[in-house]
Design an enzyme around this catalytic site. Structure first.
Site, mmCIF file in Angstrom:
data_model
loop_
_atom_site.group_PDB
_atom_site.id
_atom_site.type_symbol
_atom_site.label_atom_id
_atom_site.label_comp_id
_atom_site.label_asym_id
_atom_site.label_seq_id
_atom_site.Cartn_x
_atom_site.Cartn_y
_atom_site.Cartn_z
ATOM 1 N N CYS A 56 0.813 -1.230 0.000
ATOM 2 C CA CYS A 56 0.000 0.000 0.000
ATOM 3 C C CYS A 56 0.844 1.276 0.000
ATOM 4 O O CYS A 56 0.335 2.352 -0.300
ATOM 5 C CB CYS A 56 -0.940 -0.002 1.200
ATOM 6 S SG CYS A 56 -2.040 -1.415 1.238
ATOM 7 N N HIS A 92 -3.355 7.059 2.943
ATOM 8 C CA HIS A 92 -3.746 5.806 2.283
ATOM 9 C C HIS A 92 -5.192 5.482 2.670
ATOM 10 O O HIS A 92 -5.588 5.614 3.832
ATOM 11 C CB HIS A 92 -2.807 4.691 2.744
ATOM 12 C CG HIS A 92 -3.252 3.327 2.336
ATOM 13 N ND1 HIS A 92 -3.604 3.020 1.048
ATOM 14 C CD2 HIS A 92 -3.428 2.195 3.067
ATOM 15 C CE1 HIS A 92 -3.963 1.748 0.996
ATOM 16 N NE2 HIS A 92 -3.874 1.223 2.204
ATOM 17 N N ASN A 124 -10.100 -0.268 -0.420
ATOM 18 C CA ASN A 124 -8.637 -0.202 -0.395
ATOM 19 C C ASN A 124 -8.081 -0.776 -1.702
ATOM 20 O O ASN A 124 -8.145 -1.985 -1.923
ATOM 21 C CB ASN A 124 -8.129 -1.003 0.809
ATOM 22 C CG ASN A 124 -6.624 -0.936 0.974
ATOM 23 O OD1 ASN A 124 -5.918 -0.486 0.071
ATOM 24 N ND2 ASN A 124 -6.132 -1.393 2.109
HETATM 25 N N1 ACO Z 1 -18.899 -8.455 8.781
HETATM 26 C C1 ACO Z 1 -19.439 -8.675 9.987
HETATM 27 N N2 ACO Z 1 -18.708 -8.970 11.067
HETATM 28 C C2 ACO Z 1 -17.373 -9.072 10.915
HETATM 29 C C3 ACO Z 1 -16.752 -8.882 9.681
HETATM 30 C C4 ACO Z 1 -17.565 -8.565 8.568
HETATM 31 N N3 ACO Z 1 -17.079 -8.336 7.352
HETATM 32 N N4 ACO Z 1 -15.415 -9.042 9.822
HETATM 33 C C5 ACO Z 1 -15.212 -9.330 11.115
HETATM 34 N N5 ACO Z 1 -16.394 -9.357 11.775
HETATM 35 C C6 ACO Z 1 -16.641 -9.635 13.180
HETATM 36 C C7 ACO Z 1 -15.525 -10.393 13.838
HETATM 37 O O1 ACO Z 1 -15.659 -11.767 13.612
HETATM 38 C C8 ACO Z 1 -15.709 -10.020 15.282
HETATM 39 O O2 ACO Z 1 -16.743 -10.809 15.813
HETATM 40 P P1 ACO Z 1 -16.623 -11.388 17.317
HETATM 41 O O3 ACO Z 1 -16.559 -10.178 18.210
HETATM 42 O O4 ACO Z 1 -17.858 -12.198 17.462
HETATM 43 O O5 ACO Z 1 -15.346 -12.183 17.327
HETATM 44 C C9 ACO Z 1 -16.236 -8.580 15.219
HETATM 45 O O6 ACO Z 1 -16.715 -8.385 13.879
HETATM 46 C C10 ACO Z 1 -15.189 -7.544 15.509
HETATM 47 O O7 ACO Z 1 -14.036 -7.893 14.760
HETATM 48 P P2 ACO Z 1 -12.737 -7.023 14.830
HETATM 49 O O8 ACO Z 1 -11.681 -7.644 13.980
HETATM 50 O O9 ACO Z 1 -12.408 -6.725 16.256
HETATM 51 O O10 ACO Z 1 -13.268 -5.684 14.151
HETATM 52 P P3 ACO Z 1 -12.489 -4.331 13.970
HETATM 53 O O11 ACO Z 1 -13.300 -3.244 14.521
HETATM 54 O O12 ACO Z 1 -11.046 -4.433 14.403
HETATM 55 O O13 ACO Z 1 -12.487 -4.171 12.404
HETATM 56 C C11 ACO Z 1 -11.106 -4.440 10.476
HETATM 57 C C12 ACO Z 1 -11.858 -5.141 11.600
HETATM 58 C C13 ACO Z 1 -12.076 -3.610 9.662
HETATM 59 C C14 ACO Z 1 -10.441 -5.497 9.594
HETATM 60 C C15 ACO Z 1 -10.042 -3.524 11.109
HETATM 61 O O14 ACO Z 1 -9.263 -4.223 12.048
HETATM 62 C C16 ACO Z 1 -9.141 -2.934 10.072
HETATM 63 O O15 ACO Z 1 -9.551 -2.138 9.238
HETATM 64 N N6 ACO Z 1 -7.815 -3.251 10.107
HETATM 65 C C17 ACO Z 1 -6.893 -2.753 9.152
HETATM 66 C C18 ACO Z 1 -6.904 -3.666 7.988
HETATM 67 C C19 ACO Z 1 -6.431 -3.033 6.719
HETATM 68 O O16 ACO Z 1 -6.728 -1.905 6.421
HETATM 69 N N7 ACO Z 1 -5.682 -3.802 5.949
HETATM 70 C C20 ACO Z 1 -5.307 -3.399 4.655
HETATM 71 C C21 ACO Z 1 -3.911 -3.629 4.368
HETATM 72 S S1 ACO Z 1 -2.842 -2.606 5.190
HETATM 73 C C22 ACO Z 1 -3.344 -1.111 4.995
HETATM 74 O O17 ACO Z 1 -3.888 -0.839 3.984
HETATM 75 C C23 ACO Z 1 -3.106 -0.110 6.084
#
Ligand code: ACO
Length: 321
Positions: free
Chosen positions: A116, A248, A278
């Site tokens: 990214c 980003h 993204n």
């Molecule tokens: N739909 C519904 N529920 C979901 C989904 C979904 N798509 N995905 C996860 N959940 C659930 C999980 O299973 C979890 O359930 P549980 O509490 O019963 O276990 C709950 O939602 C919360 O999950 P978390 O992972 O804690 O949710 P969070 O608020 O951290 O959001 C996310 C997850 C969106 C992936 C976040 O961590 C994030 O954006 N991280 C950065 C990832 C990223 O941007 N990567 C790209 C590459 S690097 C970059 O570009 C910077």
């Protein structure tokens, strides 16, 4: 090297594939829903390449727009750099395919891969080529087909990504109003396993992705904050000297936390991820293009770009557009 020379960016353009996948569409594929995706990420939709549409096709379509905007012929380009993590083939590069398809016969061409952060890494290389006189006009493209490495059965990653390309020209700055002011790059290979696109196939995706979402979330805020604060300090600038922050585009909550934790005014940040999710190394030019088209970014504005991605890699740049 002639240190007095500077480069400038022009001709920012975007290409997004026609097919749109909404959050509601995704809710029919995995256990998710529009409310969760919008509230946890800010993403409303993403564009998806056809099965027979590849990263180089997207790169070419964006590049053609850039050339038209700048009234340039493909033969005016002497270097093509494509940043991509999702090339159609490992070899030859996406950049040589772009060269062939647009007819840039006078260019040397190659790819870089910094996930990214790739656009900022590419900007640094292009800027160095212009400053050293090794190239006069660099076509810089960030292009990705993330859909081809997405495991469409994994709800924790498949809602986050989209396909697209963004491009621009780097050339010699002729005045102080339009120039690349500074660029700063970082990597930390010790955190390589936070996001990996594996070579092996899984659930019909070519090279599947694994990611520690919450760690990436925290790393993104910390790394981009570091990159922004360092580059401002090193250039005797503050956030008040900046017209627009272009982070980003991964998650609107990352951008909001980045601004809150560092006292950057959120109104100064450009957020376009709701429209395209993204797109990895393509998000920065896409967000600049969005800011220009929505009438906010104007010629002469000072932009502070920052990105963080797999590697980990991260960086920042200050650009007078
Ligand atoms: N739909 C519904 N529920 C979901 C989904 C979904 N798509 N995905 C996860 N959940 C659930 C999980 O299973 C979890 O359930 P549980 O509490 O019963 O276990 C709950 O939602 C919360 O999950 P978390 O992972 O804690 O949710 P969070 O608020 O951290 O959001 C996310 C997850 C969106 C992936 C976040 O961590 C994030 O954006 N991280 C950065 C990832 C990223 O941007 N990567 C790209 C590459 S690097 C970059 O570009 C910077």
């Amino acid at each position: 090297m002639n240190n007095k020379l500077s480069s400038k960016i022009s001709g920012i353009a975007t290409y997004l594939p026609e097919k749109i996948l909404t959050n509601d569409d995704l809710s029919k594929m995995v256990d998710t829903n529009n409310e969760w995706i919008v509230s946890r990420t800010g993403i409303e939709k993403r564009h998806i390449a056809d099965d027979n549409e590849y990263t180089y096709d997207l790169a070419v379509k964006s590049a053609v727009k850039t050339l038209q905007q700048e009234n340039l012929k493909a033969t005016d380009i002497d270097c093509i750099i494509v940043s991509t993590t999702t090339p159609a083939d490992k070899c030859p590069s996406t950049a040589v395919k772009v060269q062939s398809k647009i007819g840039a016969k006078n260019a040397f061409a190659f790819d870089i891969q910094a996930a990214c952060s790739g656009f900022i890494y590419g900007l640094s290389i292009a800027d160095s080529f212009i400053k050293s006189g090794q190239a006069k006009r660099v076509l810089l493209i960030g292009a990705e087909t993330m859909s081809k490495v997405t495991d469409w059965t994994d709800r924790s990653t498949c809602v986050l990504f989209g396909d697209g390309a963004g491009s621009c020209i780097l050339s010699k700055a002729t005045d102080e109003c339009h120039k690349v002011i500074a660029i700063k790059l970082y990597s930390d290979g010790d955190r390589y396993d936070q996001i990996v696109i594996h070579n092996s196939e899984k659930n019909n995706c070519r090279g599947h992705m694994t990611m520690n979402g919450s760690e990436v979330f925290k790393s993104a805020i910390r790394c981009m904050g570091e990159a922004v604060n360092d580059i401002l300090n090193e250039n005797d600038m503050t956030i008040d000297d900046v017209d627009w922050i272009i982070p980003h585009q991964a998650n609107a909550r990352i951008i909001k936390s980045l601004c809150e934790q560092n006292d950057y005014p959120i109104e100064k940040s450009i957020i376009s991820l709701q429209n395209h999710a993204n797109t990895s190394s393509a998000t920065i030019p896409m967000a600049i293009d969005y800011g220009i088209k929505s009438g906010r970014i104007k010629s002469g504005n000072i932009l502070l770009l920052t990105a963080m991605g797999a590697g980990l890699t991260w960086g920042s740049a200050i650009v007078k557009l």
